[in-house]
Design a protein around this motif. Sequence first.
Motif, PDB file in Angstrom:
ATOM      1  N   TYR A  79       0.831  -1.212   0.000  1.00  0.00           N
ATOM      2  CA  TYR A  79       0.000   0.000   0.000  1.00  0.00           C
ATOM      3  C   TYR A  79       0.865   1.261   0.000  1.00  0.00           C
ATOM      4  N   ILE A  80       1.911   1.270   0.836  1.00  0.00           N
ATOM      5  CA  ILE A  80       2.702   2.501   0.919  1.00  0.00           C
ATOM      6  C   ILE A  80       3.671   2.645  -0.247  1.00  0.00           C
ATOM      7  N   ALA A  81       3.827   1.590  -1.039  1.00  0.00           N
ATOM      8  CA  ALA A  81       4.817   1.659  -2.112  1.00  0.00           C
ATOM      9  C   ALA A  81       4.393   2.601  -3.234  1.00  0.00           C
ATOM     10  N   ASP A  82       3.115   2.580  -3.612  1.00  0.00           N
ATOM     11  CA  ASP A  82       2.655   3.391  -4.745  1.00  0.00           C
ATOM     12  C   ASP A  82       1.318   4.034  -4.413  1.00  0.00           C
ATOM     13  N   PRO A  83       1.044   5.206  -4.979  1.00  0.00           N
ATOM     14  CA  PRO A  83      -0.268   5.825  -4.770  1.00  0.00           C
ATOM     15  C   PRO A  83      -1.354   4.933  -5.370  1.00  0.00           C
ATOM     16  N   PRO A  84      -2.554   4.982  -4.806  1.00  0.00           N
ATOM     17  CA  PRO A  84      -3.633   4.122  -5.299  1.00  0.00           C
ATOM     18  C   PRO A  84      -3.787   4.303  -6.801  1.00  0.00           C
ATOM     19  N   SER A  85      -3.830   3.203  -7.529  1.00  0.00           N
ATOM     20  CA  SER A  85      -3.872   3.341  -8.987  1.00  0.00           C
ATOM     21  C   SER A  85      -5.223   3.908  -9.400  1.00  0.00           C
ATOM     22  N   GLY A  86      -5.206   4.682 -10.450  1.00  0.00           N
ATOM     23  CA  GLY A  86      -6.440   5.270 -10.937  1.00  0.00           C
ATOM     24  C   GLY A  86      -6.739   6.628 -10.336  1.00  0.00           C
ATOM     25  N   GLU A  87      -6.030   7.007  -9.250  1.00  0.00           N
ATOM     26  CA  GLU A  87      -6.273   8.332  -8.676  1.00  0.00           C
ATOM     27  C   GLU A  87      -5.267   9.330  -9.226  1.00  0.00           C
ATOM     28  N   ALA A  88      -5.674  10.593  -9.246  1.00  0.00           N
ATOM     29  CA  ALA A  88      -4.771  11.624  -9.737  1.00  0.00           C
ATOM     30  C   ALA A  88      -3.591  11.790  -8.784  1.00  0.00           C
ATOM     31  N   VAL A  89      -2.440  12.108  -9.342  1.00  0.00           N
ATOM     32  CA  VAL A  89      -1.224  12.267  -8.540  1.00  0.00           C
ATOM     33  C   VAL A  89      -0.523  13.536  -8.963  1.00  0.00           C
ATOM     34  N   MET A  90      -0.049  14.303  -7.983  1.00  0.00           N
ATOM     35  CA  MET A  90       0.753  15.479  -8.314  1.00  0.00           C
ATOM     36  C   MET A  90       2.222  15.147  -8.070  1.00  0.00           C
ATOM     37  N   ASP A  91       3.055  15.447  -9.057  1.00  0.00           N
ATOM     38  CA  ASP A  91       4.468  15.125  -8.933  1.00  0.00           C
ATOM     39  C   ASP A  91       5.265  16.282  -8.353  1.00  0.00           C
ATOM     40  N   ILE A  92       6.207  15.939  -7.487  1.00  0.00           N
ATOM     41  CA  ILE A  92       7.127  16.947  -6.945  1.00  0.00           C
ATOM     42  C   ILE A  92       8.527  16.354  -6.978  1.00  0.00           C
ATOM     43  N   ASN A  93       9.495  17.143  -7.363  1.00  0.00           N
ATOM     44  CA  ASN A  93      10.882  16.681  -7.293  1.00  0.00           C
ATOM     45  C   ASN A  93      11.540  17.265  -6.061  1.00  0.00           C
ATOM     46  N   VAL A  94      12.074  16.385  -5.242  1.00  0.00           N
ATOM     47  CA  VAL A  94      12.747  16.824  -4.015  1.00  0.00           C
ATOM     48  C   VAL A  94      14.238  16.593  -4.187  1.00  0.00           C
ATOM     49  N   THR A  95      15.029  17.601  -3.892  1.00  0.00           N
ATOM     50  CA  THR A  95      16.473  17.407  -3.895  1.00  0.00           C
ATOM     51  C   THR A  95      17.012  17.712  -2.507  1.00  0.00           C
ATOM     52  N   GLY A  96      17.667  16.723  -1.933  1.00  0.00           N
ATOM     53  CA  GLY A  96      18.322  16.933  -0.647  1.00  0.00           C
ATOM     54  C   GLY A  96      19.723  17.424  -0.900  1.00  0.00           C
ATOM     55  N   LYS A  97      20.112  18.499  -0.194  1.00  0.00           N
ATOM     56  CA  LYS A  97      21.471  19.012  -0.333  1.00  0.00           C
ATOM     57  C   LYS A  97      22.049  19.164   1.054  1.00  0.00           C
ATOM     58  N   GLN A  98      23.353  19.164   1.143  1.00  0.00           N
ATOM     59  CA  GLN A  98      23.968  19.471   2.421  1.00  0.00           C
ATOM     60  C   GLN A  98      23.734  20.953   2.681  1.00  0.00           C
ATOM     61  N   TRP A  99      22.853  21.465   3.490  1.00  0.00           N
ATOM     62  CA  TRP A  99      21.965  20.858   4.416  1.00  0.00           C
ATOM     63  C   TRP A  99      20.646  21.577   4.355  1.00  0.00           C
ATOM     64  N   PHE A 100      20.038  21.512   3.187  1.00  0.00           N
ATOM     65  CA  PHE A 100      18.697  22.074   3.015  1.00  0.00           C
ATOM     66  C   PHE A 100      18.006  21.336   1.881  1.00  0.00           C
ATOM     67  N   TRP A 101      16.767  21.747   1.584  1.00  0.00           N
ATOM     68  CA  TRP A 101      15.970  21.006   0.599  1.00  0.00           C
ATOM     69  C   TRP A 101      15.511  21.931  -0.519  1.00  0.00           C
ATOM     70  N   ASN A 102      15.513  21.423  -1.744  1.00  0.00           N
ATOM     71  CA  ASN A 102      14.897  22.124  -2.861  1.00  0.00           C
ATOM     72  C   ASN A 102      13.671  21.352  -3.317  1.00  0.00           C
TER      73      ASN A 102
END
Lengths: 615, 339
Positions: free
Chosen positions: B116-139
Amino acid sequence: MATIASALSRPTSLNGVWSWITTVDHKRIGILYGVTAFIFFLIGGLEAMLMRLQLARPEQSLVGPDEFNQLFTMHGTTMIFLAIMPLSAAFFNYLVPLMIGARDVAFPRLNAFSYWVFLAGGIMLNLSWLGGAPNSGWFGYAPLTSSAFSVGNGVDWWVLSLQVLGIASLASAFNFIVTILNMRAPGMSLFRMPVFIWMTLITAFLLIFAFPVITVALVELMFDRNFGTNFFVASAGGDPILWQHLFWIFGHPEVYILILPAMGIVSEILPTFSRKPLFGYPFIVFSGIVIGFMGWAVWSHHMFTVGLGPIANAAFTITTMAIAVPTGVKIFNWIGTMWGGSIQLKTPMLFAIGFLFLFIIGGLSGVMHSISPSDAQQQDTYFVVAHLHYVLFGGSIMGILGGIYYWFPKFSGRLMSEGLGKAHFWATFIGMNAAFFPMHFLGMDGMPRRIFTYESGMGWDLWNFVSSVGAIFLGISMLLFVYNAVRSWRKGELAGDDPWDARTLEWSMPSPPPIHNFDEIPIVRGRDAWWHQKRRRAVTAPVAGGSGESDGAHESIHLPSPSYMPLLAAIGISLAAYGVVLSYYLTAFGMFMTVASLYGWYMEPITASSEDEKH
Amino acid sequence: MVSRLFRLRVLALATLVSFAAFIGAACTPDHPQSTFDSMGPVAQRQEDLFVLIFIAALIVFLIVGGFLLFTVLKFRNRAGTPRQTHGNTRLEVILTIIPAIVLIIVAVPTISALFYIADPPSGEAVMDINVTGKQWFWNFEYPDAGVTTSNELHIPVGENIRATLRSDDVIHSFWIPKLAGKVDVIPTRANDMWFKADEVGVYWGQCAEFCGIAHAHMRFQVVVETQADFDAWVAKQAEPAAEPSSELAQRGHDLVTARGCIGCHTIDGIPGAVGTIGPNLTHVGSRTRIASGILERTPENVAAWLRDPQEAKPGNDMPNLNLSEDDISALVAYLDGLK
Ligand SMILES: [Cu+2]
Ligand SMILES: [Cu+2]
């Protein structure tokens, strides 16, 4: 080179510092291991207390972030490689020959060599404090350990000292495998061996299979850092996950390397103080063997959040849950041993029962960790810190402390004070729970591991404070033990041969045992040989299955002579390692010294003839 | 004996009560990273599973631990030499099988949660976000909207989010305890995780994998808002940086280039301001916190940050630039206007 052997006349003294430095007597080496490792244990404990002081209140700056990172790296590395493993090795050394009815280990000089190499590795690791200790964690995850992210030599010292320590572990593992397989007294078949010997044997096998894996990983890391390779350098296409696989394929069996000896110790203490044989001996032995095998199939439970995918996580979830079964079997059998017995709550027994109690908690939190979906919340939080301390402190250290109280009379000839011992037990038990139980709460409350400070308002203040008080209390409780041990060693009550009315062969000889252990190699007719011998049971079981030599007629006993060579070889190895950072000339010299001493070792006879002594 | 058993019972009760008290207390708002206060389906599933395992473990503990204590008390100092029994094969086989069965039962909800936690429920809409971890903050990058921001993730309530996690330096771990368990952020890999927030609010996240000197300070916030608020936020973020609105701010605007801030920071609209070593500052004035969540974005804090970034966050990659107090107040005024 041959001159080395002849230039140094064979050491002969039986007293004084030199006799200890050149000793090849397994009992003395055991004591050296024990005392040295205990000192490292105290150092590691101090490191822990500094960290707990820093975390006692939010936003303190007793130690800065870099110092804190060095402290937790050194604390973990020290406790695992310089405290628990060599403390276990102290028991192996002292007890294995005594318990199987042998006069020494199979390779006495190799045994001395293991000790000196261990000491050299421990000193090397701790000297790194001078120029900045390693600060990337005891798990050394790539690419944080690469030269781009870890400048300075801290990580190099970490790599090199672990390699040196690995040599010590491997040498002693081979030694104990050969000793146990080949030198048992007549009649001591494998299934008559005390469980402690079984656990030693399994641990030794785990060592020889696990250490090569970390050795390879460390060699690759050393090449990455020093010679421009890119095994783990992500920016150049190396694979940081490869490091994690290698590290944990070593690291999980390592967990059993740390706990099985303590399980063996407890399996000796419980029967003695219940005055009953171990319940379900074959189950305990087989579950130990099963753990030894299954321990290789669970490593990725340390990597549940790495993104290996649901199939891999499901597989490792199931194997990890499964390993709880043989562990549970052991617990049932230990309780079964006490059931129906006559339980004497002497200090060693208190520690053994404390071990059981704490290990149950640690085992259960381990099962909770094996549930990978929910573990995504606990992974890398204080919940893990709680779990691992219940297993390694509540398990390994409690077992080892119990073992020290139990065998102290054998190796010192004197009893430790019961009153102080009991006070120590309760202080340790309470301190340990106060220090580590609140960490479960902190983890569930979202406190990550390895943070040097935290804001107030996270809800973490109270439990951190309690944990720190507990940790300081725990640290102070160890002073009780040191005081008790030192005082009892000098003027404790004389113990006699068998103060606990125990069951195994080491109690059949004087305390402390004579240098040759047994005047006459015993003949074994069953498990708990000494217990039956004492009761003069008419045992008619056949004498079958021993593997050592019996001495038939009373010839004079030839014991191996002391030697300089193990120490010289160990110094050579450590110089070679220092050289990797300091100068390759030193490496070359160290290697030459090692080879020369090994040659001298090869040339000198095991037992010096009287002619040799005349030089 | 009786009194001892009584004391044991009191002890067990006290343990239970303190656990219950803890779990109750952990749900209050002053436990911003509690895993017992789930605000989305992924975290909820993990919490439910944890509670299930915990109850099972507690029962086993009470039985085995209780039996252990009972044995010790019952057989303490019994006179005489006990019978030398060696074992009981049937009993031991049974005691091996029971835990195995318990574990098999527990494995069922475990495996189902795992998928269940591996993938969003199929058939539902999903919004994509790209996360980049950097030493030591997030983009955080919103690929569909073409928007990039740092350290403050905005998501619409009730929408499935799929975060793709990347790193250019070392391993980090992306974790929002109230929304979802952590997934590691690994160079050479792009890991996926999904989550959904059920309620509007601000949730804390923190890097969970040791990543170097400022690891303790690598935090972030997730702002969950209504779809309308979110859309407005995205529209605003898509605009270039606001023009300075006062003379002081204008001076700050010029200093950003003159003092080399733009070598490390991106500010859309300023020529050459495309640095990626530090966080994107285009809309820094719209954020509630700076320095990956550790300081509230008050003028005093921003000034203190510029005076010496190493003070609040030792070891981070922004050096002390030895700015004069005049320059600092100009920069603070400018940055504050970057709504
Ligand atoms: Cu493991
Ligand atoms: Cu981190």
